[in-house]
Every structure is written in C-alpha cells, then in structure tokens.
Write an enzyme that holds these catalytic residues in place. Structure first.
Site, PDB file in Angstrom:
ATOM      1  CD  GLU A 144      -1.072   0.079   3.759  1.00 45.62           C
ATOM      2  OE1 GLU A 144      -2.309   0.076   3.580  1.00 45.62           O
ATOM      3  OE2 GLU A 144      -0.547   0.049   4.882  1.00 45.62           O
ATOM      4  CG  ASN A 146       0.925   3.871   4.780  1.00 48.66           C
ATOM      5  OD1 ASN A 146      -0.043   3.368   5.309  1.00 48.66           O
ATOM      6  ND2 ASN A 146       1.999   3.173   4.432  1.00 48.66           N
ATOM      7  CB  SER A 151       3.950   6.536  12.344  1.00 49.16           C
ATOM      8  OG  SER A 151       3.580   5.188  12.152  1.00 49.16           O
ATOM      9  CD  GLU A 368      -4.320   4.243   4.833  1.00 45.94           C
ATOM     10  OE1 GLU A 368      -3.240   3.716   5.150  1.00 45.94           O
ATOM     11  OE2 GLU A 368      -4.784   4.150   3.685  1.00 45.94           O
ATOM     12  N   GLY A 369      -3.883   2.387   9.257  1.00 43.25           N
ATOM     13  CA  GLY A 369      -3.556   2.181  10.661  1.00 43.25           C
ATOM     14  C   GLY A 369      -3.221   0.756  11.042  1.00 43.25           C
ATOM     15  NE  ARG A 450       6.210  -1.000   8.900  1.00 43.71           N
ATOM     16  CZ  ARG A 450       5.033  -0.701   8.354  1.00 43.71           C
ATOM     17  NH1 ARG A 450       4.033  -0.343   9.118  1.00 43.71           N
ATOM     18  NH2 ARG A 450       4.863  -0.751   7.053  1.00 43.71           N
TER      19      ARG A 450
END
Length: 474
Positions: A144, A146, A151, A368-369, A450
């Site tokens: 995706e 963002n 962040s 999102e998120g 990540r």
C-alpha cells in the site's frame, strides 16, 4: 536470515548477552514509546519493540524500492489534482463506506468554494514485501501507499545504531559497518520546513495535529525537534482544540489559539472512530484554510485502497502520468495482483474465486492504521456474507504475498526472549512540495523496516504486532 547470523542465532548465551546490550542501547538511543498502562506520561517509558538482529533484505529490491519513490510522489500528487479520476474511482465506494463518503464531501465542498491553499506538501510511505516465487527468487510487491500520518520516521532514524552495536557485541564488526545510515526524520522535517518557508510568514507556526492518547510521541518529537533546530515554531493541537480555538480571517488564513498556522501536519484523522460531529467540523475548517495541509484531503483520498486497485488497471497510469513511460514502467513493476469487487460480472467472478480459494488473497477495506485486512477463513466468511450486497464495493482484493521467513528474536518489554520465524515489510518515505503547478521538492526520504512473526497476518508496530528493524543488504 542472512547466512552471516546462522552461527549466533542458536547460541543461547550469546543471544542473551546481546539482548541485554540491545535493550540498554535502545533506551540510550531514544528508541522509546510511552507504556500502555500510562500512555499520556513521559516519565514512565519503555523501549519500542525491535528485532535483536538486522534482517536480510535483497540489495537489488531495496534499490528498486528507492528508485521508484520519486515516481510514486509524482503519481500521488497527480491523483490529488485530478478531480475526475477521484470522482469516478470512488463513486461506488462512497455509496457504501460512510467514512470515505464524508471525506469526499469535504473535498467537493472545498473545490466548489475554490482552493485557498497554494502550497502542497506530501509525506507518504510506500510499503513493500518480498514475494518469493516458486523458483526461490524474490520480487518487490507493493502492499500500500500511506498518504496520511506515515509514522516511525523518527524512531527508525535511531534503530540502526542499536543494531550496529549488537553486531559488534556478536563479533560481526565488518557486518556492522555495512548497515546504512538512515534519517527520515531529518528529511521529513526538510519538507515541512520548505512548505513553511513557501507559505511566507515568519510568525506562523507548524501545527502537529495529534491524537488524544499519544503513546508514540517520541517518534513525532524527532521530526518536531528538527523543526525547532531550524527555528520554526511547533505547536501540538487536537481536533477538539481546532474546533474550540480555530478561525479563518478574510483571506482564509488559519488561526488556532491566536497563532497563525502555516502548515498542518496530520498525525491523526485516518480512522473513522476519531471523528465526531465537532471533529468533522474542525476538519472542514482546516481544509477551507490557506494553511498547507499534509495531507490535504485530496491526497488522503489518493491513498485509499480503491484508488490503489484502480491504478493497476491497464492504461490508468499512462493517463495520470502522460509522457512518463519510464516512471509508469517502474511503478507497474511493483504491483501485486489487485481486483475490484464492484457490482457486476467482474466483481462476481473474483468474489467467487476468493471464496473458493481464500488463502490466495487478502481482503482490504478502505482503512489505514494496520490490523484491518482479512485473510483465510475470516476473508471467506465476510465475502460470503456480503457477496450479493453493495457493501462488497467498500473492499478490494489483492493477491496474497508469500515472503520467505527468517529466524530472529523480537524484543518486547516484559516478554520472554524467544526465537521466531519472521517476515519483513520495507517502507520507503517520500516527500514532495508543490507551489502552484511547480514541483519544488521531490525526494525519497529514508526507509523503515518492520518485522513480525509469521503467525500474525496483519498489523504494524503501533498495532502491537510488528517491531522495528534495520535492513542488512545481501
């Protein structure tokens, strides 16, 4: 895991020693989050979760991800300026997804009134995984992009130093020297500072629009402090503050608590549950203003999953980026299979295929998120329930990416030290600034790796699933 770590990953004594050093190094370096028990207190903090060892990333795919980021910046900016494309693409979604519909209504209202904003700032992060083919070769596949509140540009700026020390403790001095420098916080602040400068008022402030509960405050402070170092004043406000203290003057300059705001940097506003009627009114006030919004509402809409799916259709990229065939080719090379669930024959066919073989797909809502996607039996259940309903048009389907797992240790406060099979996701930050029609800044701004254990299908660091990592190029 890179062969370089095979000799230590199963050495329990060496791992225990390195983990103790790593935790102290993270605390020293400021790789920090507030605790879940006291999320508003900075006098009780702990280290943000991270891997013990840096994870192997294919160098060619890492370089490919960096090389395409300026193209993605151009693409997002082009979409945000293309009313017809956004209207057509989101037409089915806004009928069934109330959150996207409310954002879209604000977008149309602001356009009808006439944009007061003349300087535009984009900070985005394009996220990828490494899809392992049947022959064992890996390919870069975009998960995706963002376009709001991307962040961990701050904390990841500090994580590589921790991993350098860990490798040295484990006798890997040569490998430690190969970890790349990485400082997204500095680059993101550069973009914000450029937009602030072009706004043209030395008295005006940069406003970080923040959540009520701020566990990840230190990540934001990294960017914030870079702005203070440039003598740019930063204030932190919530939607509620904007509603209670915000106003526009006759020129649609934005004032909050009596201070003129040059740039609004959103670290909030990407999930439906933060919006009550007051917050929607505050959002409209911000969008109507002359202040540089990062992102403006058009750019937030450009980051929706439905737009992502539409971009994969033949000919769409060419229309959005005319005369840029090389950029189009670089972007298209990163796409995974994306499918529409709009009503009609095509949507019926792909829904039936996903129900028959759910493990081949991911079902993605317009959210999102992290932690929103559906997999396997859950995907099948939801699709069977909505397959004959217009509700299915609020989702898209994507081919499930199958990365090669590797062994690592995920360090989390108050958790046992255990080896896990892990997969990683690479994010590349991008920043661009446009004044009128002139693009004055367009850069890749650093990376974020990540990593999570393979049993977790979905979710990022803030969602408590993934941990911070550093790429070790192989």
């Amino acid at each position: 895991m890179a062969a370089a770590w095979q000799d230590v990953v199963r050495d329990a004594a060496a791992v225990r020693e390195a983990a103790a050093v790593a935790v102290d190094a993270a605390l020293l370096a400021g790789v920090l989050m507030r605790t879940g028990e006291q999320p508003q207190a900075s006098d009780v903090v702990n280290y943000a979760p991270f891997t013990l060892l840096p994870s192997a990333v294919p160098q060619d795919l890492f370089e490919q991800a960096y090389s395409v980021q300026q193209d993605f910046n151009l693409l997002v900016d082009a979409i945000s300026q293309n009313r017809e494309f956004l209207e057509q693409t989101l037409a089915s979604t806004i009928k069934v997804d109330d959150f996207t519909a409310r954002l879209f209504r604000i977008y149309m209202k602001v356009l009808e009134e006439g944009l007061a904003q003349t300087v535009f700032l984009g900070i985005n992060r394009s996220d990828y995984m490494f899809d392992c083919g049947l022959d064992g070769t890996a390919a870069l596949r975009q998960i995706e992009i963002n376009t709001i509140a991307a962040s961990f540009g701050g904390l990841t700026s500090r994580t590589a130093d921790v991993h350098r020390l860990v490798l040295k403790v484990l006798g890997k001095t040569e490998e430690a020297s190969q970890l790349l420098p990485n400082n997204p916080a500095k680059r993101l602040a550069l973009g914000i500072a450029k937009a602030w400068d072009l706004y043209g008022s030395q008295r005006a402030v940069v406003m970080f629009l923040v959540e009520d509960v701020q566990r990840n405050i230190f990540d934001q402070r990294c960017v914030e402090n870079e702005l203070w170092n440039r003598n740019i004043r930063v204030v932190r406000k919530r939607f509620r503050d904007v509603f209670e203290q915000g106003s526009l003057d006759a020129s649609r300059r934005l004032y909050v608590d009596g201070q003129e705001v040059a740039v609004v940097y959103y670290r909030e506003g990407y999930v439906p549950q933060v919006y009550d009627q007051q917050n929607w009114e505050a959002r409209l006030l911000l969008e109507r203003s002359r202040a540089v919004k990062c992102p403006d509402i058009a750019t937030q809409l450009a980051g929706t999953k439905k737009v992502q799916q539409e971009l994969s259709r033949p000919g769409t990229l060419e229309k959005l980026l005319p005369g840029r065939p090389e950029a189009v080719a670089r972007i298209r090379a990163t796409f995974a299979g994306l499918y529409s669930l709009d009503e009609g024959e095509e949507g019926d066919r792909i829904a039936a295929r996903a129900i028959a073989d759910p493990d081949l797909f991911v079902l993605k809502p317009q959210r999102e998120g992290g932690g929103n996607n559906l997999y396997g039996e859950e995907l099948k259940e939801v699709l069977e329930k909505i397959k004959d309903s217009p509700e299915r048009t609020s989702y898209i389907l994507m081919d499930k990416i199958k990365p090669q797992p590797a062994l690592n240790y995920l360090l989390r406060a108050h958790s046992p030290l255990e080896m896990s099979e892990c997969i990683s996701e690479l994010g590349i930050f991008g920043v661009y600034v446009r004044k009128g029609q002139e693009l004055v800044l367009n850069q890749a701004a650093g990376h974020l790796l990540r990593t999570k254990a393979i049993e977790h299908a979905d979710g990022g660091v803030a969602a408590g699933v993934a941990v911070l990592d550093t790429p070790y190029l192989v």
